[in-house]
Write an enzyme that holds these catalytic residues in place. Structure first.
Site, PDB file in Angstrom:
ATOM      1  N   LYS A 299       0.819  -1.212   0.000  1.00 13.56           N
ATOM      2  CA  LYS A 299       0.000   0.000   0.000  1.00 13.56           C
ATOM      3  C   LYS A 299       0.855   1.266   0.000  1.00 13.56           C
ATOM      4  O   LYS A 299       0.440   2.307  -0.477  1.00 13.56           O
ATOM      5  CB  LYS A 299      -0.923   0.027   1.216  1.00 13.56           C
ATOM      6  CG  LYS A 299      -1.833  -1.167   1.383  1.00 13.56           C
ATOM      7  CD  LYS A 299      -2.918  -1.219   0.322  1.00 13.56           C
ATOM      8  CE  LYS A 299      -4.043  -2.168   0.682  1.00 13.56           C
ATOM      9  NZ  LYS A 299      -3.671  -3.581   0.723  1.00 13.56           N
TER      10      LYS A 299
HETATM   11  C1  LIG Z   1      -4.179  -4.720   0.215  1.00 14.41           C
HETATM   12  C2  LIG Z   1      -3.363  -5.915   0.172  1.00 14.41           C
HETATM   13  C3  LIG Z   1      -3.603  -6.919  -0.776  1.00 14.41           C
HETATM   14  C4  LIG Z   1      -4.737  -6.849  -1.765  1.00 14.41           C
HETATM   15  O1  LIG Z   1      -4.547  -5.838  -2.737  1.00 14.41           O
HETATM   16  P1  LIG Z   1      -5.774  -5.308  -3.593  1.00 14.41           P
HETATM   17  O2  LIG Z   1      -5.219  -4.199  -4.406  1.00 14.41           O
HETATM   18  O3  LIG Z   1      -6.791  -4.820  -2.599  1.00 14.41           O
HETATM   19  O4  LIG Z   1      -6.289  -6.429  -4.393  1.00 14.41           O
HETATM   20  C5  LIG Z   1      -2.750  -8.011  -0.797  1.00 14.41           C
HETATM   21  N1  LIG Z   1      -1.742  -8.134   0.091  1.00 14.41           N
HETATM   22  C6  LIG Z   1      -1.491  -7.180   1.011  1.00 14.41           C
HETATM   23  C7  LIG Z   1      -0.368  -7.390   1.970  1.00 14.41           C
HETATM   24  C8  LIG Z   1      -2.281  -6.041   1.084  1.00 14.41           C
HETATM   25  O5  LIG Z   1      -2.017  -5.106   2.002  1.00 14.41           O
END
Ligand SMILES: *Cc1c(COP(=O)(O)O)cnc(C)c1O
Length: 499
Positions: A113
């Site tokens: 993120k």
């Molecule tokens: C948010 C997240 C995901 C999923 O990503 P999306 O873009 O919501 O599909 C997968 N792994 C981690 C560690 C995340 O923080």
């Protein structure tokens, strides 16, 4: 360069500048913003060889953020991808067991993120300036664990902004919770809700669509925006790292010019994998997009039979950031697959909110054929993490583990040997107890920080600053509420907290 404007997936809002779309987050008709067309790369991937991450990001993002000047965009990029990241490469590509792991967890909060949320605050404050916004911008965010911390870290003490994060009280890992409740900054608030991520996300969407509430806020000089992956300002920066990974593969001679790769992405809200898909539309040679789910396998079922059905038990897993039954960004793919028919998308989304499901046509299914769904349950995920560790010593987290297992399955079933980039979305330190459980075959009877030390002992790289920081940090946030009371909580924070 072509000037790209944005329109809503529900068809009622068009001709919106990138900066306006970023400011709004969600379109007025409840839809998500999409570029009116996909610009093609105006550079050759060969020419990007040897460039810094920041330069690659600029080349990609400039094509989609047309109303940002070069200076503005460069400034945002340089402020975002700086020493906050623990490696100059920003997103290193690591080869293990025949796959290429794109490590997207070297930022402030050790999850992917950070790739988007370290730049979003800059894109947003620049957008506010460009559009003459004087209001304070308050970010409302629902989190399944990682977005919340990454967003707060990005917005912490950014002038003219505030941020309120809602997380499911029993749905995040210990490290995730500690990271959030110890968050510093006078403009940050955190609320645990009695519910799951979908409840939190629905609650936030509801607050956004309440016109009366928006007016009340406006009278107080406040406007809301979103840091969730429905914001186009999250999606655009994420395209850059797929391009970067491709260029790294070219540089190292692992692929030839124009050679297609596959990507495999551990998926929740469908943002990360959609960014790869948009990259493909812009000219990145990607063949298959392997969409990996955990036991909450709504997306797997959807790609199998064309029915999206959230009517099922919500499962808490060891990959909590993927514990999601409503993958918001799928709406963007649905929109593309029906020929940008906003009315049709509105109908399907209504079906989803009323009956919890919708079905797409054969033609739409055909349109999405590059997406391959797969899923891994807890056992499979743990076995994958262990086997990778045993054979290579490389330690991956539980989300990346889901993707790795799904990739292995895919490879065995299809014999497709296309070079594959696996999005590695979190540091194993963020989910240390589950990772150890996978590697040792049983839960370790240890405290929150003992597991961290143990992970280091068995070969994980240096313990990241993000972990060291929470060790002695003071708990600053203790709010909680029912998911039905989220708006009240927001009012209390904004109006009674003298902030
Ligand atoms: C948010 C997240 C995901 C999923 O990503 P999306 O873009 O919501 O599909 C997968 N792994 C981690 C560690 C995340 O923080």
């Amino acid at each position: 360069m072509e000037f790209i404007k944005y329109k809503s997936t529900r068809g009622k809002e068009t001709g919106v500048n990138a900066s306006e779309a970023i400011l709004k987050g969600l379109a007025d008709d409840g839809g998500l913003f999409m570029p009116e067309k996909f610009p093609k790369f105006d550079f050759s991937l060969e020419d990007l060889k040897g460039k810094r991450y920041q330069e690659v990001a600029y080349e990609v993002m400039k094509l989609l953020l047309s109303d940002y000047t070069k200076e503005e965009l460069m400034d945002c990029i340089e402020k975002a991808y700086d020493e906050k990241f623990d490696t100059e490469e920003i997103a290193p590509l690591v080869k293990a067991e025949g796959a290429y792991f794109l490590e997207l967890f070297h930022g402030d909060t050790i999850a992917f993120k950070d790739m988007a949320l370290s730049i979003l605050p800059h894109l947003l404050t620049t957008a506010a300036k460009k559009n003459g916004i004087k209001n304070k911008i308050v970010i409302l965010t629902a989190t399944s664990g990682d977005t919340g911390k990454a967003a707060m870290s990005g917005f912490c003490d950014v002038e003219g902004t505030g941020i309120i994060v809602f997380y499911p009280k029993d749905g995040v890992s210990n490290v995730q919770r500690l990271q959030m409740v110890t968050q510093k900054g006078d403009n940050t608030d955190v609320v645990a809700i009695h519910g799951n991520f979908d409840d939190a996300q629905s609650g936030v969407k509801k607050i956004f669509s309440d016109k009366e509430f928006a007016n009340k806020l406006s009278e107080n000089g406040i406007q809301l925006s979103s840091a969730n992956s429905i914001n186009i300002g999250r999606l655009v920066p994420q395209i850059a790292y797929y391009v970067y990974a491709y260029v790294k593969l070219l540089e190292s001679g692992n692929i030839a010019t124009g050679e297609k790769i596959n990507v495999c992405v551990p998926t929740g809200n469908f943002g990360n994998i959609l960014a790869a898909y948009i990259g493909k539309q812009m000219g990145l040679p990607i063949d298959k997009l392997i969409c990996a789910s955990n036991e909450n396998k709504v997306l797997f079922d959807f790609f199998e039979n064309g029915v999206y059905d959230r009517n099922r038990k919500f499962v808490l897993t060891s990959s909590p950031s993927m514990d999601i039954l409503i993958s918001s960004n799928l709406e963007r793919l649905i929109y593309l697959s029906c020929g940008s028919d906003g009315e049709y998308v509105s109908k399907l989304m209504k079906d989803l909110s009323v009956g919890g499901k919708y079905e797409v046509t054969e033609a739409m299914k055909e349109f999405m054929k590059d997406f391959i769904g797969g899923f891994a349950d807890e056992k499979k995920n743990f076995e994958g993490i262990k086997s990778l560790y045993d054979s290579t010593g490389y330690i991956i987290d539980t989300h990346t583990g889901v993707a790795f297992s799904v990739y292995e399955d895919y490879k065995n079933a299809t014999k497709d040997m296309t070079k594959t980039v696996i999005a590695s979305t979190a540091s194993p330190y963020k989910f240390a107890d589950s990772v150890l459980e996978a590697i040792f075959g049983q839960k370790q009877d240890m405290g929150d920080f003992e597991v961290i030390d143990k992970l280091h002992e068995i070969g994980a790289p240096d313990i990241p600053r993000a972990i060291l920081e929470i060790k002695d940090a003071k708990i600053r946030h203790t709010r909680e509420c029912d998911s039905a009371d989220m708006q009240k909580e927001v009012e209390d924070i904004l109006f009674n907290n003298r902030r």
